[in-house]
Scaffold this active site. Sequence first.
Site, PDB file in Angstrom:
ATOM      1  N   ARG A   9       9.127  -3.863  -1.096  1.00 32.17           N
ATOM      2  CA  ARG A   9       7.841  -3.632  -0.860  1.00 32.17           C
ATOM      3  C   ARG A   9       7.887  -3.411   0.935  1.00 32.17           C
ATOM      4  O   ARG A   9       8.644  -3.774   1.340  1.00 32.17           O
ATOM      5  CB  ARG A   9       7.023  -5.116  -1.119  1.00 32.17           C
ATOM      6  CG  ARG A   9       5.953  -5.022  -0.850  1.00 32.17           C
ATOM      7  CD  ARG A   9       5.203  -6.570  -0.779  1.00 32.17           C
ATOM      8  NE  ARG A   9       3.658  -6.496  -0.488  1.00 32.17           N
ATOM      9  CZ  ARG A   9       2.941  -7.525  -0.366  1.00 32.17           C
ATOM     10  NH1 ARG A   9       3.581  -8.556  -0.181  1.00 32.17           N
ATOM     11  NH2 ARG A   9       1.693  -7.278   0.065  1.00 32.17           N
ATOM     12  N   HIS A  10       6.971  -2.948   0.985  1.00 32.03           N
ATOM     13  CA  HIS A  10       6.566  -2.468   2.741  1.00 32.03           C
ATOM     14  C   HIS A  10       6.502  -3.818   3.376  1.00 32.03           C
ATOM     15  O   HIS A  10       6.353  -4.767   2.881  1.00 32.03           O
ATOM     16  CB  HIS A  10       5.218  -1.603   2.779  1.00 32.03           C
ATOM     17  CG  HIS A  10       4.125  -2.432   2.317  1.00 32.03           C
ATOM     18  ND1 HIS A  10       3.459  -3.441   3.261  1.00 32.03           N
ATOM     19  CD2 HIS A  10       3.604  -2.267   1.205  1.00 32.03           C
ATOM     20  CE1 HIS A  10       2.769  -3.743   2.379  1.00 32.03           C
ATOM     21  NE2 HIS A  10       2.314  -3.036   1.262  1.00 32.03           N
ATOM     22  N   GLY A  11       6.628  -3.725   4.761  1.00 30.97           N
ATOM     23  CA  GLY A  11       6.604  -4.880   5.649  1.00 30.97           C
ATOM     24  C   GLY A  11       5.062  -5.508   5.683  1.00 30.97           C
ATOM     25  O   GLY A  11       4.176  -4.617   5.164  1.00 30.97           O
ATOM     26  N   THR A  13       1.393  -6.055   6.620  1.00 26.44           N
ATOM     27  CA  THR A  13       0.315  -5.216   7.599  1.00 26.44           C
ATOM     28  C   THR A  13      -0.584  -6.307   7.994  1.00 26.44           C
ATOM     29  O   THR A  13      -0.740  -7.674   7.741  1.00 26.44           O
ATOM     30  CB  THR A  13      -0.376  -4.390   6.665  1.00 26.44           C
ATOM     31  OG1 THR A  13      -1.030  -4.898   5.655  1.00 26.44           O
ATOM     32  CG2 THR A  13       0.552  -3.326   5.885  1.00 26.44           C
ATOM     33  N   PHE A  15      -3.680  -6.012   7.154  1.00 22.99           N
ATOM     34  CA  PHE A  15      -4.376  -6.426   5.902  1.00 22.99           C
ATOM     35  C   PHE A  15      -3.915  -7.770   5.495  1.00 22.99           C
ATOM     36  O   PHE A  15      -4.512  -8.643   4.552  1.00 22.99           O
ATOM     37  CB  PHE A  15      -4.855  -5.370   5.087  1.00 22.99           C
ATOM     38  CG  PHE A  15      -6.042  -4.434   5.477  1.00 22.99           C
ATOM     39  CD1 PHE A  15      -6.613  -4.650   6.709  1.00 22.99           C
ATOM     40  CD2 PHE A  15      -6.449  -3.759   4.504  1.00 22.99           C
ATOM     41  CE1 PHE A  15      -7.634  -3.817   7.077  1.00 22.99           C
ATOM     42  CE2 PHE A  15      -7.763  -3.054   4.833  1.00 22.99           C
ATOM     43  CZ  PHE A  15      -8.246  -3.072   6.109  1.00 22.99           C
ATOM     44  N   ASN A  16      -2.632  -7.565   5.269  1.00 21.84           N
ATOM     45  CA  ASN A  16      -1.625  -8.813   4.497  1.00 21.84           C
ATOM     46  C   ASN A  16      -2.104 -10.000   5.232  1.00 21.84           C
ATOM     47  O   ASN A  16      -2.372 -11.100   4.594  1.00 21.84           O
ATOM     48  CB  ASN A  16      -0.300  -8.715   4.585  1.00 21.84           C
ATOM     49  CG  ASN A  16       0.035  -7.354   3.605  1.00 21.84           C
ATOM     50  OD1 ASN A  16       1.159  -6.575   3.756  1.00 21.84           O
ATOM     51  ND2 ASN A  16      -0.605  -7.050   2.571  1.00 21.84           N
ATOM     52  N   GLU A  87       0.008   2.227  -4.006  1.00 25.02           N
ATOM     53  CA  GLU A  87      -0.510   0.857  -4.641  1.00 25.02           C
ATOM     54  C   GLU A  87      -1.541   1.182  -5.631  1.00 25.02           C
ATOM     55  O   GLU A  87      -1.926   2.187  -5.754  1.00 25.02           O
ATOM     56  CB  GLU A  87      -1.068  -0.078  -3.404  1.00 25.02           C
ATOM     57  CG  GLU A  87      -1.615  -1.284  -3.840  1.00 25.02           C
ATOM     58  CD  GLU A  87      -0.428  -2.364  -4.573  1.00 25.02           C
ATOM     59  OE1 GLU A  87      -0.261  -1.890  -5.691  1.00 25.02           O
ATOM     60  OE2 GLU A  87      -0.165  -3.266  -3.870  1.00 25.02           O
TER      61      GLU A  87
END
Length: 221
Positions: A9-11, A13, A15-16, A87
């Site tokens: 999974r990406h790091g 962000t 938005f996260n 996604e």
Amino acid sequence: MAINLYIVRHGETYFNFLHRFQGWSDAPLTPKGIQHGIDAGERLNNIHFDGAYSSDLTRAIHTARYILQHNTTQSPKEPTQLFDFREQFFGSFEGINGETVTTTLQAYKTENFGTYANLVAKYGMADAMDTVALADPYHFAENDQKWWHRVSHGFADIQSRHSDGDNVLIVSHGTTIRGIAEKLGRHDLAGEPVKNGAVMQIALSVDHADIIRFNDDSTVF
């Protein structure tokens, strides 16, 4: 024999960090998110990757680059971008606060679930995707069928490019990783939110796929 997939999974962000639905929207990595990519690269740095891929969204591309920069073998230096491993597209819910989206989705269920994570745990990833698509007033959001058609095409693409024994890096997204786990018969894993930078390891053969590790952000490979 099988192809060894390391799906990361990406790091994190922005938005996260702000608890917003992200989907196909692009938000840059936070400083913590950059570190997630570096940390994943250090854990995976001894694996020779015969192929390196990412979704074509910026957060996945950048995370893959940080991982590959820390690789000590003759692995690719740049990820090949694949649309198929994006996604889920959340349609008109893109960029919306998660609590607001959850409140909207609640109107389509008879039982209270409280949070999106609980929706997935109670009803499953496929049902959660279908509920998002049903609730989207503009009907842009992907349902489970559309999402899986895209992702399964991505797996077929990987199999066409690689042979048994190859190690393959794929940087993708949380909902996609959980959805893959459910499609492989692991609803118990799909109900678990995926940590940024965590690894799902899959042994992929012609007619079968086994999950070896899931949500692993500690193993040094």
